[in-house]
Scaffold this active site. Structure first.
Site, short mmCIF file in Angstrom:
data_model
loop_
_atom_site.label_atom_id
_atom_site.label_comp_id
_atom_site.label_asym_id
_atom_site.label_seq_id
_atom_site.Cartn_x
_atom_site.Cartn_y
_atom_site.Cartn_z
N LYS A 178 -2.92 -9.00 -6.58
CA LYS A 178 -3.29 -10.03 -7.54
C LYS A 178 -4.49 -10.79 -7.01
CE LYS A 178 -1.49 -11.60 -11.44
NZ LYS A 178 -0.71 -10.70 -12.31
N HIS A 203 0.83 -1.21 0.00
CA HIS A 203 0.00 0.00 0.00
C HIS A 203 0.87 1.26 0.00
CE1 HIS A 203 -2.88 -2.93 2.04
NE2 HIS A 203 -3.39 -2.67 0.86
N HIS A 204 2.12 1.12 -0.44
CA HIS A 204 2.96 2.33 -0.42
C HIS A 204 2.40 3.36 -1.37
CE1 HIS A 204 4.53 0.50 -4.07
NE2 HIS A 204 5.14 1.62 -4.34
N SER A 235 -2.97 -0.21 -18.40
CA SER A 235 -4.06 -0.20 -17.42
C SER A 235 -4.08 1.14 -16.69
CB SER A 235 -3.88 -1.31 -16.39
OG SER A 235 -4.41 -2.51 -16.87
N1 GLU Z 1 -2.19 -9.19 -15.20
C1 GLU Z 1 -1.30 -8.27 -15.80
C2 GLU Z 1 0.08 -8.38 -15.17
O1 GLU Z 1 0.44 -9.40 -14.63
C3 GLU Z 1 -1.84 -6.86 -15.85
C4 GLU Z 1 -2.16 -6.21 -14.56
C5 GLU Z 1 -2.91 -4.90 -14.68
O2 GLU Z 1 -3.14 -4.43 -15.78
O3 GLU Z 1 -3.29 -4.38 -13.63
O4 GLU Z 1 0.88 -7.49 -15.26
#
Ligand code: GLU
Length: 472
Positions: free
Chosen positions: A107, A65-66, A363
């Protein structure tokens, strides 16, 4: 964990971290805080599949959470377990730091074989998972923003968005709760191909560095390089496409059922069509079959690109790898044992936390687009074109010469969304390559590029923590 592996995936990430931490000056407390996963959420929930109730095992891990929100994909795979999701969340923190994307790592994963479910069933599972995340405040534009990963794509991101927006009516920034969405649902042009494109930009940049190429005995430039790609999913497909278009020769493509080889090059689009039609990558016209898919990793080539799952190259098969460069398009495709073997053999490993960061970079652009509620280029495209037109006509008047139509079109073109996303991504990949290589060259004791990338990442996350004032 395979029998010949000494470390779990998360332990491997910790090991890479420790190797690099030695080359930094951070207080051990800061290093400890960076390493650990801050929040771990394991859930079990029931979903009715046919006339049975199935208990689904799923996770969301927020590694750091930095910076917030946390960011990282959601994986649907039977390999999903706590260790894997923790490892992948940690990699996201380092990845974001390396490419200067202001997020903490996270993740998610659902332990299912998505091929066993109908789209309706997958939708039920995805929506229920999203509910669980909402209940515990593990999703939101400012808290934690999922994205696609192995086994998920735009469709799943739409379901997540729809579940989120229906639970949070009136939340003005709700579109930014997830990225990797279809364009019609607030996605950004270029996100689909972003990881593969980033891998290409990264390799192109690395291959343009004379010192590095000299060390491994390859000519400078990506053009003419023989490339083997493992995995023809979204990432592998786009890596193959951009490498081929960029002048490299994709000599082999591997999938679960086997691999195919053609020294003159393969066209990924034709291969994908062939696979769709026949159900297998094998028997592609003009190519040789390799029925044992693992052998594809051992083919003679210049660049080997694992673009599927972790730990595919380990202490057992690494000694047989003949590539000069290994480009990690997947997350964690090499075990620490493989790293050691490659270091001894002088194989250049371009690490995942740099090379596959194109996905999260775009993203970030998507998230910014959603928060600004305007598509990239909308405000400036026409203005830029008018400005370019005036400059061009002035030049024509002053010189008395006319610029040909094709050049005119090129010069006048105002940037649209994909132009901006592509150039933003290229700039990011070039800039970060330089930061990593500089760190590597600054300290001759740093053994490899992965360690250099971790040093860069640890220094950035460490600075963030230190400047937060948590550790006076
Ligand atoms: N799952 C992708 C990764 O491992 C993209 C993660 C994202 O776009 O937040 O980098």
């Amino acid at each position: 964990m395979a029998n010949n592996q000494k470390f779990s995936f998360f332990e491997a990430v910790l090991r890479n971290f420790d190797k690099a931490a030695k080359f930094t000056n951070w207080d051990p407390g800061i290093l400890e805080q960076i390493k650990l996963c801050n929040s771990v959420y394991r859930m079990y929930f029931p979903v009715k599949i046919g006339d049975k109730i199935e208990v689904i095992e799923a996770y969301r891990v927020q590694h750091s959470h930095h910076k917030t929100p946390c960011k990282g994909g959601i994986r649907f795979s039977t390999t999903v377990n706590l260790d894997e999701v923790m490892a992948l969340a940690a990699l996201m923190t380092y990845k974001c730091a390396v490419v200067n994307v202001p997020f903490g790592g996270a993740k998610g994963g659902i332990n299912i074989d998505s091929k066993k479910y109908t789209p309706y069933e997958l939708e039920k599972i995805t929506r229920r998972y999203t509910h669980e995340l909402i209940k515990k405040n593990f999703i939101g534009p400012g808290t934690d923003v999922p994205a696609p990963d192995y086994g998920t794509g735009e469709r799943e991101m739409s379901w997540i968005l729809d579940t989120y927006t229906s639970m949070k009516p009136g939340e003005i920034d709700a579109l930014a709760c997830v990225t990797g969405k279809p364009i019609s649902q607030g996605g950004v042009h270029g996100r689909r191909e972003a990881t593969g494109l980033g891998v290409f930009y990264g390799l192109k940049e690395i291959c343009s560095m004379p010192d590095l190429m000299q060390k491994i005995g390859l000519p400078v430039g990506i053009e003419g390089k023989r490339v083997v790609v493992q995995g023809l999913g979204n990432v592998g497909y786009h890596v193959a496409k951009f490498c081929r278009e960029g002048g490299a020769t994709v000599t082999a493509i591997a999938e679960y059922e086997g691999a195919i080889f053609n020294a003159d090059g393969l066209n990924e689009e034709e291969v994908r069509e062939h696979r769709k039609k026949t159900g297998t990558i094998l028997n592609f016209p003009g190519a040789t079959n390799i029925t044992n898919t693992a052998e594809a990793l051992e083919l003679d080539c210049d660049i080997l690109i694992p673009a599927a799952l972790e730990s595919v190259i380990n202490g057992e098969n690494a000694p047989r790898v003949k590539a000069k460069i290994v480009g990690e398009a997947a997350n964690g495709p090499l075990t620490p044992e493989a790293d050691e073997v490659f270091l001894k053999k002088g194989i250049l490993v371009v690490p995942d936390i740099y090379l596959n960061a194109g996905g999260v970079t775009v993203s970030y652009f998507e998230w910014l687009k959603n928060l600004s509620h305007v598509r990239y280029g909308r405000m400036e495209k026409r203005f830029k074109e008018n400005q370019n037109r005036s400059i061009l006509s002035q030049i024509e008047q002053l010189t008395g010469k006319t610029v040909n139509e094709k050049a005119k079109e090129l010069i006048m073109h105002g940037p649209n969304e994909s132009d901006l996303v592509y150039s933003g991504l290229e700039e990011t990949m070039i800039g970060s390559a330089k930061e990593i290589v500089d760190a590597w060259q600054e300290n001759p004791d740093i053994p490899d590029m992965r360690t250099a990338a971790y040093v860069v990442a640890i220094n950035k996350v460490g600075t963030s923590y230190a400047e937060l004032g948590i550790f006076p």
